[in-house]
Design a protein around this motif. Structure first.
Motif, short mmCIF file in Angstrom:
data_model
loop_
_atom_site.label_atom_id
_atom_site.label_comp_id
_atom_site.label_asym_id
_atom_site.label_seq_id
_atom_site.Cartn_x
_atom_site.Cartn_y
_atom_site.Cartn_z
N ILE A 201 0.84 -1.20 0.00
CA ILE A 201 0.00 0.00 0.00
C ILE A 201 0.88 1.25 0.00
CG2 ILE A 201 -1.81 -1.24 1.24
CD1 ILE A 201 -1.08 0.38 3.72
N HIS A 202 0.34 2.35 -0.43
CA HIS A 202 1.08 3.60 -0.50
C HIS A 202 0.12 4.77 -0.44
CE1 HIS A 202 -0.21 2.88 -4.65
NE2 HIS A 202 -0.22 4.20 -4.77
N CYS A 203 0.68 5.94 -0.22
CA CYS A 203 -0.12 7.17 -0.24
C CYS A 203 -0.03 7.79 -1.63
CB CYS A 203 0.39 8.17 0.80
SG CYS A 203 0.07 7.68 2.51
N PRO A 204 -1.12 8.34 -2.15
CA PRO A 204 -1.06 8.97 -3.48
C PRO A 204 -0.21 10.23 -3.46
CG PRO A 204 -3.18 9.40 -2.44
CD PRO A 204 -2.47 8.43 -1.54
N ASN A 205 0.39 10.52 -4.61
CA ASN A 205 1.17 11.76 -4.73
C ASN A 205 0.26 12.98 -4.58
OD1 ASN A 205 3.11 9.82 -6.37
ND2 ASN A 205 4.24 11.70 -5.93
N MET A 206 0.80 14.01 -3.95
CA MET A 206 0.09 15.29 -3.94
C MET A 206 0.11 15.85 -5.36
SD MET A 206 -1.00 15.69 -0.91
CE MET A 206 -1.55 17.39 -1.05
N PRO A 207 -1.01 16.41 -5.85
CA PRO A 207 -1.02 16.95 -7.22
C PRO A 207 -0.02 18.09 -7.37
CG PRO A 207 -3.00 17.62 -6.01
CD PRO A 207 -2.30 16.59 -5.17
N MET A 208 0.79 18.01 -8.44
CA MET A 208 1.81 19.03 -8.69
C MET A 208 1.72 19.45 -10.15
SD MET A 208 5.87 18.91 -7.85
CE MET A 208 6.88 20.38 -8.04
N ALA A 209 1.50 20.73 -10.36
CA ALA A 209 1.31 21.26 -11.70
C ALA A 209 2.54 21.04 -12.56
CB ALA A 209 0.98 22.76 -11.63
N GLY A 210 2.33 20.43 -13.72
CA GLY A 210 3.42 20.20 -14.66
C GLY A 210 4.21 18.94 -14.39
N VAL A 211 3.95 18.27 -13.26
CA VAL A 211 4.71 17.07 -12.90
C VAL A 211 3.80 15.85 -12.82
CG1 VAL A 211 6.22 15.99 -11.19
CG2 VAL A 211 6.41 18.43 -11.66
N THR A 212 2.73 15.94 -12.03
CA THR A 212 1.77 14.83 -11.94
C THR A 212 0.51 15.10 -12.76
OG1 THR A 212 0.70 15.71 -9.96
CG2 THR A 212 2.59 14.25 -9.63
N GLN A 213 0.31 16.35 -13.14
CA GLN A 213 -0.87 16.73 -13.94
C GLN A 213 -0.56 18.04 -14.66
OE1 GLN A 213 -3.80 17.27 -10.75
NE2 GLN A 213 -3.53 19.48 -10.89
N MET A 214 -1.41 18.38 -15.63
CA MET A 214 -1.27 19.65 -16.33
C MET A 214 -1.74 20.79 -15.41
SD MET A 214 -0.06 19.13 -19.43
CE MET A 214 -0.63 20.43 -20.51
N TYR A 215 -1.43 22.01 -15.81
CA TYR A 215 -1.82 23.18 -15.01
C TYR A 215 -3.34 23.32 -14.93
CZ TYR A 215 2.79 25.15 -14.13
OH TYR A 215 4.07 25.36 -13.66
N ASP A 216 -4.05 22.81 -15.93
CA ASP A 216 -5.51 22.89 -15.90
C ASP A 216 -6.14 21.68 -15.22
OD1 ASP A 216 -5.02 20.92 -17.72
OD2 ASP A 216 -5.99 21.92 -19.41
N GLY A 217 -5.31 20.78 -14.66
CA GLY A 217 -5.82 19.62 -13.94
C GLY A 217 -5.92 18.36 -14.77
N SER A 218 -5.71 18.44 -16.08
CA SER A 218 -5.80 17.25 -16.94
C SER A 218 -4.51 16.43 -16.84
CB SER A 218 -6.04 17.67 -18.40
OG SER A 218 -4.98 18.49 -18.85
N ALA A 219 -4.58 15.20 -17.34
CA ALA A 219 -3.43 14.31 -17.26
C ALA A 219 -2.33 14.76 -18.21
CB ALA A 219 -3.86 12.88 -17.60
N LEU A 220 -1.07 14.50 -17.82
CA LEU A 220 0.06 14.85 -18.67
C LEU A 220 0.07 13.93 -19.89
CD1 LEU A 220 2.88 15.34 -16.02
CD2 LEU A 220 2.02 17.08 -17.57
#
Length: 731
Positions: free
Chosen positions: A484-503
């Motif tokens: 088990i693990h903890c999810p990554n905190m959302p980070m703009a440009g790294v885990t998601q786009m700046y608008d919240g969409s997937a990279l």
């Protein structure tokens, strides 16, 4: 026949009539020899089975109806006085002191508890310096002396390199020599290494840091040119390496000769407890090093000089050198009493007589060679000593099991804080503190509990190995928690786009329309948490225009951040320095099972060490520990962090960019990190379980009736000496 009077010069046995322990021993040496005693006019002095002489002292069989040799009342009341000497028949002085200076007040410390206290202080200082201060200040040293990561890695490795170079020599010759002198000089050398490590602070110019109040905000980014020549300060890495080399040289006798000296001077039953206390102090040392070292890093390195920087600033360098000065001075002081101890403590002969050898029995009987009193005193016996250990399969597999456990301990101690930092979105200092709170009770408690269990249940060698096997299997089961693990905190440009969409395709993209005009650079990673709950690479990448300080928590607050979503909180557009706080609900479960893994890993350490001491001949104990430490460091301690680091680096999402060169990892993918940690843990735990199992199956104990003494002496001194009663010849 009148009972002869006792001599108080040394503790030991004294018999009025000759005793004949004529039963042959398959492993020769002490247990199989004839023990005779003769009375004298003014006392009794008898050669014991181990070749040492004894004078009258209380019998180890304290529960016998009558003492074997009763002292006179006057002798019982003799206090410690100036000039009193404890001397064996071989002319060996057993008083505590330095040369001819043996004051009576010092003799109160001439006990196993006194030795334990000073060795615990020494191991505490070693752990605090090498495993605490070094790990805490390495980043500050890199910044202060312009070192790269691989150069600081060489500094850390110099300790293990020195230990591997010195272990064979120290454990072989020190094991047959005056152990307290080797220990004392070792602690002194360790202290000199600490003072040398702090020396560069006093031989360099004052630290000058470039700072800018608006560094990092939109339009205010500044960067040092990449063409900057290498600093001459990097040459000081050789001074640090030499200091670490001296640390390694000085600590070498501590965990080989120190352990065997304790083992030789206490009851066999109590030995695991003494060794556990000794190792517990060594584990508490790093915890103190982290706490004290972190406190010193909050003090500016140039003491007395004003600076407008705060410790959170990436250019801040704390007073890294203070801890080394204190530890060095303390090591020099503690070496003085250790140097004053005798080669063996008064009264230790009784424990040697009571001891039963549990050495693994070789089919060709070659293990009997190690019982020869002259064996191991010259360098020509070194190849034969190594051969005897290599022919002992129990010893070999215990060494391999120790190496696998050391790999896990070294890997987790290095990357455990990083794991917590990534999983729970903590700062580096918070993660180190969390990990310290986890390791101190689990590591220290497990170490002490392991020795206590061996003493409580009076386990023999085979039982001790089975206890190690049980502990390893328990930690193997607990390690599945890394599924088990903890999810990554959302980070703009790294885990998601700046608008919240997937990279798209998982490719990083730190630039967006909201920060395109800012001219942001990736030189400095300074994460901020927006009021929208999303992390940004830096205030510039969040599009922030201005900065202020929150007086409540003294954190920087960035305002007018164009990339922060204002629809959730109208009029906000703010970001606070630091990472966003994780709300992972699996945090208690992860911490609980990590505690169990650490507890059972350390729980097997002292039993494994005790089994190593018991499965070899008495005269080879120090040398066997030295060889084991070489195996553990070569196969475990040195490659452990490298193996774990390589596995964890595979889960990196965002790498540092140092003028086009790849630096350290900034952001990890939590799911991949947990998966790779699980794989590494399972591999080494399965190997450790296998090695302990094979060691248990191949162990061949000596016949139970082969020696007059017994391992299981009870607290009141009762032993199997009472069971194997020799027949006394009639007068």
């Amino acid at each position: 026949m009148a009972m002869p009077q006792n001599s108080t010069r040394e503790n030991g046995f004294c018999f009025a009539q000759p005793l004949d322990f004529s039963r042959p021993s398959p492993h020769g040496g002490e247990a199989g020899r004839t023990l005779r005693a003769a009375s004298g006019g003014d006392g009794c002095s008898t050669p014991l089975s181990n070749g040492m002489a004894s004078s009258g002292a209380p019998s180890p069989s304290g529960s016998s109806a009558e003492p074997l040799c009763a002292p006179s009342p006057a002798q019982e009341e003799t206090p410690f006085e100036e000039g009193i000497k404890y001397v064996s028949a071989e002319g060996e002085e057993l008083a505590c002191g330095w040369g001819g200076f043996t004051p009576g007040c010092l003799q109160h410390c001439n006990t196993s508890k006194g030795v334990l206290f000073f060795l615990c202080v020494a191991s505490f200082l070693q752990g605090m310096t090498v495993n605490g201060f070094i790990n805490t200040v390495i980043t500050s040293i890199e910044r202060r002396f312009d070192l790269r990561s691989y150069q600081s890695g060489l500094i850390a490795s110099s300790y293990d390199i020195a230990a591997c170079v010195c272990l064979t020599f120290v454990s072989y010759f020190g094991g047959n020599g005056h152990k307290p002198r080797w220990l004392g000089w070792g602690v002194l050398v360790m202290g000199l290494g600490s003072l040398l490590f702090a020396l560069p602070h006093f031989t360099t110019a004052q630290y000058e840091a470039r700072s800018a109040a608006q560094l990092g905000v939109c339009g205010g980014n500044q960067s040092l040119p990449c063409s900057q020549a290498a600093s001459s300060l990097s040459g000081y890495r050789f001074v640090f390496m030499l200091g670490q080399f001296l640390h390694g040289m000085g600590a070498t006798p501590l965990y080989t000769l120190g352990v065997t000296y304790l083992d030789e001077n206490v009851k066999t039953n109590y030995s695991p407890v003494y060794i556990a206390v000794f190792y517990t102090a060594a584990i508490l040392g790093p915890a103190a090093g982290y706490l004290v070292g972190g406190m010193f890093l909050n003090i500016y390195t140039e003491i007395g000089r004003e600076t407008d920087m705060a410790p959170e600033n990436t250019l801040w360098v704390g007073a890294w050198w203070i801890g080394f000065l204190g530890a060095g001075a303390a090591s020099l002081l503690i070496s003085i009493p250790i140097l004053g101890y005798p080669q063996r403590l008064p009264g230790s002969q009784r424990y040697i007589v009571m001891r039963v050898s549990e050495a693994h029995q070789l089919k060709d009987g070659s293990h009997k060679k190690a019982s020869d009193p002259d064996f191991g005193k010259t360098v020509k016996d070194l190849p034969r000593s190594v051969l005897l250990l290599l022919k002992n399969p129990t010893f070999i597999f215990l060494c391999l099991a120790g190496a696998t456990e050391a790999t896990l301990i070294a890997g987790m101690s290095t990357f455990g804080p990083k794991f917590l930092e990534s999983q729970f979105s903590l700062s580096a200092s918070e993660a180190a503190t969390f990990f310290g709170y986890l390791v101190v009770p689990a590591g220290g408690g497990g170490t002490f509990l392991g020795g206590f269990l061996v003493n409580k249940f009076k386990l023999r060698c085979s039982g001790i190995i089975k206890l190690c096997l049980l502990c390893t299997v328990s930690s193997l089961l607990a390690i599945f928690i890394f599924f088990i693990h903890c999810p990554n905190m959302p980070m703009a440009g790294v885990t998601q786009m700046y608008d919240g969409s997937a990279l798209p395709g998982g490719h990083l993209n730190l630039t967006a329309a909201c920060n395109a005009q800012c001219g942001c650079l990736q030189d400095t990673y300074s994460p901020v948490c927006g009021t929208d709950g999303i992390m940004y690479y830096s205030p510039c990448h969040a599009g922030c225009k201005s900065v202020s300080v929150n007086l409540r928590n003294e954190k920087k607050v960035y305002q007018e951040c164009s990339c922060v979503d204002k629809t959730l909180l109208p009029g906000s557009g703010k970001a606070e320095a630091g990472k966003c706080t994780s709300s992972c609900d699996k945090k208690p479960l992860l911490l609980c099972f990590m505690f169990v893994v650490i507890l059972f890993t350390f729980l097997s350490s002292i039993p494994a060490l005790t089994a190593t001491l018991r499965c070899v001949s008495d005269r080879q104990r120090s040398f066997a520990l030295g060889i084991q430490w070489i195996v553990v460091r070569t196969l475990g301690g040195i490659p452990g962090p490298i193996a774990f680091g390589s596995m964890i680096d595979k889960s990196c999402l965002l790498w540092q960019d140092q003028c086009g060169e790849q630096g350290s990892c900034y952001v990890y993918q939590n799911s991949a990190m947990s998966r790779y940690t699980l794989i590494a843990g399972l591999v080494y735990k399965v190997l450790g379980t296998t090695f302990f199992m094979v060691a248990c199956l191949l162990y061949k104990p000596p016949p139970p009736e082969s020696a007059p003494g017994s391992l299981d002496a009870s607290e009141n001194g009762t032993s199997d000496l009472q069971e194997h009663k020799p027949s006394l010849p009639a007068e």
